[in-house]
Design a protein around this motif. Structure first.
Motif, PDB file in Angstrom:
ATOM      1  N   GLU A 253      -5.852 -15.507   2.357  1.00  0.00           N
ATOM      2  CA  GLU A 253      -6.612 -14.649   1.455  1.00  0.00           C
ATOM      3  C   GLU A 253      -5.708 -13.536   0.916  1.00  0.00           C
ATOM      4  N   ARG A 254      -4.859 -13.010   1.780  1.00  0.00           N
ATOM      5  CA  ARG A 254      -4.110 -11.822   1.414  1.00  0.00           C
ATOM      6  C   ARG A 254      -2.941 -11.700   2.381  1.00  0.00           C
TER       7      ARG A 254
ATOM      8  N   THR B  44       0.167  -8.717   2.456  1.00  0.00           N
ATOM      9  CA  THR B  44       0.817  -7.661   1.673  1.00  0.00           C
ATOM     10  C   THR B  44       1.623  -6.722   2.565  1.00  0.00           C
TER      11      THR B  44
ATOM     12  N   GLU C 242      -4.411 -10.708  -3.491  1.00  0.00           N
ATOM     13  CA  GLU C 242      -5.775 -11.206  -3.352  1.00  0.00           C
ATOM     14  C   GLU C 242      -5.733 -12.705  -3.540  1.00  0.00           C
ATOM     15  N   ARG C 243      -6.895 -13.334  -3.433  1.00  0.00           N
ATOM     16  CA  ARG C 243      -6.938 -14.789  -3.465  1.00  0.00           C
ATOM     17  C   ARG C 243      -6.368 -15.368  -4.757  1.00  0.00           C
TER      18      ARG C 243
ATOM     19  N   ASN D 132      -4.434 -21.784  -2.500  1.00  0.00           N
ATOM     20  CA  ASN D 132      -4.328 -20.578  -1.686  1.00  0.00           C
ATOM     21  C   ASN D 132      -3.296 -20.662  -0.589  1.00  0.00           C
TER      22      ASN D 132
ATOM     23  N   ASP E  16      -7.680  -7.295  -7.513  1.00  0.00           N
ATOM     24  CA  ASP E  16      -8.466  -6.706  -6.434  1.00  0.00           C
ATOM     25  C   ASP E  16      -7.538  -6.343  -5.275  1.00  0.00           C
ATOM     26  N   VAL E  17      -6.808  -5.260  -5.443  1.00  0.00           N
ATOM     27  CA  VAL E  17      -5.831  -4.883  -4.425  1.00  0.00           C
ATOM     28  C   VAL E  17      -6.509  -4.021  -3.356  1.00  0.00           C
ATOM     29  N   ASP E  18      -6.093  -4.223  -2.140  1.00  0.00           N
ATOM     30  CA  ASP E  18      -6.698  -3.534  -1.008  1.00  0.00           C
ATOM     31  C   ASP E  18      -6.155  -2.107  -0.881  1.00  0.00           C
TER      32      ASP E  18
END
Lengths: 703, 239
Positions: free
Chosen positions: A507-508, A510, A531-532, A566, A677-679
């Motif tokens: 999923e991620r 980083t 993101e995905r 993915n 959609d960065v965390d």
């Protein structure tokens, strides 16, 4: 400070007590709770098919699923403001689609309560049902509702559209809605109208019985799937299982039976009693100077082993409390420490625990206590207490200690001694996940359930390697048949392609570096599989003084689209996207955000969002993005918009935890107005430790 | 490493990690912090809230131990001041030992870290029980009660509402001294004067009762905690 201070001290009494278990209260207090609202078949407060002018409690959310007369409906109703109710609805209706197919659509209702009920005056509301879409169920209405006795409430109104089809009067013909979708504004309140009425009766604590005279002729159902409309009178019963759940049963038109399950979340009424946690350690007042002359004089600082020993005691004690002492600097009269709150959803509660722990560990000469909460390595604020205030005001009204607390910018640098052995730190956790397909016209809803493995490594202060792996356990997302036909780059509309390959997904993954280059300035660089759907690099700068309502930010992302499986591969599409952002804290937990810039499909535009956060961590927000992408390129719905929620687990359980559940619900996923959609964006990272949020939540300081 | 075998390696690693974590209780942290509630707790808590039978089971009174035995055991094992506390709605007595003293305020905690605070013998707060009493202003009524004197005085109790905002509940209290008496509770005889306190305000009507020693110490009391927790009976085992 004065504004917040008076708010905390504000006297509100019955409001508090109404929702709690009435132990030791008189009968008078209880009889004020009369007939509550109940949901109708469209998932908003109403009778059966007919609406009422009732509203839910401010902020409340009602989810319902019901089936009757060949129509399956799933509804999410939000009380957006005390007077405005919004409802998102997913409908499957036999035989009402094109060419006699099943009608599958998602639609939106809005209702505005123009007048609330006061004395002899009834409540009055204006509503729009199915503002978008095919218009088959669209209706508009004006309705009045009056409580006649504490157990009986009556409603009457006039409806247009579908609510103006039985015994209708006046009005010519109603324009036909554009079947492609879009706002049906040209049909609202047009064509014939009809009158409707009904009553709801609270038979006992659990049961509400309802009856109505419907102005809906069910013409489409009668014509297509043999609906037998024998009478205009519908009956309903609503049985409350508990505070959150209820079931409804209906007898429609003298021929059809229907059922509905309702689930209501009131952010103001946690399902679990808040505060099921360990009691904090109490303040330990200092001994008299004569009892500890060395401690009071500061002579203890001459002992080089004293400070490390004190730091170890504080660190151990904080660890038991669920917090991490990042670093500390200690002098004869002052202690400053950097604190990582890993447990409490409320920063003031974390501060209160830490301050009390310090009164137990520090030599008497230390009078000034400065606590700096650290998030992702960022020192976010400095909160300064006088130890004598803590001793004097322990367990008093929380506003009193707040009035003597100074909240300021965290110092840059400083001679902090890091606590030993906290870097590198790794964390792993497993959690379940549920994922739904996007809500598209003409498509079934698909879903997967599975397990997510989350890991993070804090390599150094502010340097974090983290990722999420997901393994599907069961579900049918891979049965989706949606194929994007978007004429623009498929920056989001290929989501189904990713979801089909959902067995094991990365999923991620980083590497993020957070830093604070200047006072009130924060920065972030995130690199990796963001993101995905995208990987790349994302950089961000935020200016946010600790006491400022206004914050400004800038973000620049270079991203490349990831392969559908993915794993680690990329597709050809890459782009540079960036935004300038302004954030404003309007007070009372309401924040607004404006982002202007270039989106993933290289469209230019702006996003407006409003979020409302309660002190208990709940947040409800809405956003809309308009870009230079044409509405036909975007697809149904014309532009990107949606609703986002944050539900803290601590609210649901009553136990302290930082975990949250934060779904975003979009009626349609198109390629316009999309952002990566960065965390861990900076505003959400630091906001909770800045003045507005700290004041909002200060009631938990002595908890 | 080819794409396929890389994927295979990830699958194997993930399976291993998932298995390890499942055995280790769903999470691992090198900093050694106790994790709060996880997914399983959410499911349990959520179901408990939704299914009507579950909640009743969760709050059903446990088998109450003999108070006298409990009191003796507590006095033998705990040093310093000890309280025996019983929530009327639950019925089971619990033992609290003093963990802090700040002026006239004393903080007591149970072995599992739930807390009761008293100021001059009057309830000043509770912690860890849920729907806790956050703080109370009782100085004026405490003076009357400790002096066993009739009179009227204000009292304020504060709670967090569902939003997490502190809400005061102001009341007006009438204090009425009663008869002197000797009473045996949990095997301990208490001699003092009965004092009753009747408070009204903000929709609340409460009746607290105290047994006050000649020196003004509150020996035994029944005090209203709040709308969520009801009445608490407190007995000082050792002062």
């Amino acid at each position: 400070m004065a504004r917040m201070f008076t708010k905390i001290g504000k006297v509100s009494t019955l409001a508090l007590l109404a929702g709690l278990v009435p132990v030791g209260f008189t009968a008078q207090a209880e009889t004020t709770s009369t007939l509550g609202w109940s949901l109708g078949r469209f998932g908003t407060p109403g009778l059966i098919d007919m609406p009422t002018a009732e509203v839910m409690r401010d902020g409340e959310i009602a989810a319902s699923v019901g089936k009757a007369a060949g129509a399956l409906r799933g509804n999410f109703a939000f009380q957006i403001t005390p007077r405005v109710t919004g409802t998102l609805r997913f409908t499957h209706q036999d035989g009402l689609g094109l060419g006699g197919d099943t009608l599958k659509e998602k639609t939106l209702d809005l209702r505005w309560q123009v007048l609330d009920e006061q004395g002899w005056r009834p409540a009055v509301a204006i509503g729009l049902r199915d503002m978008f879409g095919t218009g088959i169920n669209a209706a508009e209405y004006v309705v009045a509702t009056k409580t006649l006795t504490p157990q009986l409430r009556a409603s009457a109104g006039i409806g247009w559209g579908r609510l103006g089809t039985e015994n209708s009067f006046g009005g010519g013909t109603r324009p036909v809605a554009d079947p492609v979708g879009g706002l049906n504004a040209d049909t609202w309140f047009r064509g014939p109208a009809a009158a409707f009425a009904g009553v709801a009766w609270q038979a006992n604590d659990k049961l509400v019985l309802k009856a109505e005279v419907s102005s809906d002729a069910y013409a489409a159902e009668v014509a297509t799937n043999g609906f037998d409309r024998k009478t205009s009178v519908n009956f309903g019963a609503d049985y409350k299982i508990n505070q959150m759940a209820s079931v409804s049963a209906y007898y429609l038109a003298g021929s059809e039976v229907g059922f509905q399950f309702n689930f209501v979340l009131d952010p103001h009424q946690p399902p679990a009693p808040s505060g099921l946690e360990k009691a904090p350690l109490p303040v330990r007042p200092r001994p008299a100077p004569s009892a500890d002359p060395d401690g009071w004089s500061g002579a203890w600082t001459a002992d080089p082993t004293a400070a490390p020993a004190i730091q170890k005691v504080v660190a151990d004690s904080l660890k038991k409390d669920g917090q991490i002492l990042d670093s500390m600097q200690l002098s004869a009269d002052r202690v400053e420490l950097r604190l990582r709150n890993e447990t409490y959803n409320s920063t003031p509660q974390a501060l209160g625990h830490t301050a009390r722990i310090l009164t137990r560990a520090l030599p008497p000469s230390v009078e000034t206590i400065v606590i700096t909460p650290v998030v992702n390595g960022l020192p976010t604020a400095s909160v300064t207490f006088k130890r004598s205030d803590l001793e004097q005001l322990e367990n008093t009204q929380s506003g009193e200690i707040l009035a003597r607390t100074v909240i300021g910018e965290a110092a840059l640098g400083g001679a902090y001694t890091p606590t030993e052995g906290i870097y590198p730190r790794y964390r792993f956790s497993l959690s379940p996940y549920v994922e739904f397909s996007t809500f598209d016209p003409g498509q079934d809803l698909h879903a997967d359930m599975g397990i997510a493995l989350n890991g993070s490594f804090d390599l150094a202060p502010g340097l974090i390697l983290s990722g999420t792996l997901r393994q599907k356990v069961f579900g049918n997302l891979n049965d989706q048949t949606r194929v994007s036909t978007s004429p623009v780059p498929h920056v989001r509309s290929d989501v189904a392609e990713y979801q089909k390959n959902s067995d094991l997904t990365l999923e991620r993954l980083t590497l993020a570096w957070y830093s604070r280059p200047a006072e009130a300035v924060y920065s972030r660089v995130t690199l990796g599989y963001l993101e995905r759907m995208y990987g790349g690099v994302s950089g961000e700068v935020l200016w946010k003084p600790v006491d400022s309502r206004l914050a400004l930010g800038a973000e620049l992302d270079y991203v490349k689209q990831r392969a559908f499986d993915n794993a680690f591969d990329f597709q050809d599409y890459d782009t540079l996207s960036g935004h300038l952002s302004a954030y404003y804290d309007f007070g009372a937990g309401v924040t607004g955000q404006l982002d202007v810039g270039r989106y993933l499909a290289e469209d230019w535009g702006a996003t407006v969002s409003i979020d409302r956060q309660l002190a208990n961590g709940w947040s409800v927000g809405a956003f809309a993005t308009l870009t230079d992408m044409s509405s036909s390129d975007f697809g149904p719905g014309s532009f990107d918009k949606g609703v986002r929620l944050t539900i803290p687990l601590s609210w649901a359980l009553g136990k302290p935890t930082l975990a949250t559940f934060h779904p975003t619900i979009r009626p349609y996923t198109g390629d316009g107005g999309a952002r990566v959609d960065v965390d861990g964006r900076l505003y959400e990272t630091v906001r909770g430790n800045h003045m507005g949020a700290i004041y909002e939540d200060w009631g938990r300081f002595w908890r | 490493m080819s794409h396929l075998s890389l994927r295979g390696a990830i699958t194997a690693t993930a399976a291993l990690l998932i298995a390890t974590l499942a055995v280790a209780g769903c999470s691992r942290d090198s900093a050694g912090l106790e994790r709060g509630a996880g997914g399983a707790a959410l499911v349990k808590g959520g179901l408990g809230a939704v299914l009507p039978g579950k909640r009743a089971a969760a709050t059903a009174p446990v088998q109450a131990p003999n108070p006298a035995q409990l009191a003796q055991a507590a006095l033998a094992s705990v040093k310093g001041p000890v309280l025996l506390a019983t929530f009327e709605a639950v019925g089971a007595p619990t033992v609290l030992g003093m963990v802090g003293e700040n002026g006239t305020m004393r903080s007591y905690q149970t072995p599992d870290q739930r807390g009761v605070m008293l100021r001059a013998g009057l309830l000043a707060g509770t912690r860890g029980y849920g729907r806790d009493l956050m703080s109370a202003d009782t100085d004026a009524v405490a003076r009357l009660i400790r002096a066993r004197q009739a009179g009227s005085a204000p009292r304020v109790q504060r709670y967090l509402d569902g939003n997490g905002v502190e809400r005061p509940v102001p009341m007006t209290c009438t204090v009425t001294p009663g008869a002197s008496m000797t009473q045996e509770l949990a095997g301990i005889a208490y001699s003092g004067q009965q004092v009753s306190e009747h408070c009204e305000g903000s929709g609340a009507v409460i009746d607290n009762g105290y047994l006050v020693a000649a020196d003004g110490r509150v020996l035994v009391s029944r005090q209203w905690v709040g709308p969520g927790l009801g009445y608490l009976v407190l007995q000082s085992l050792r002062d």
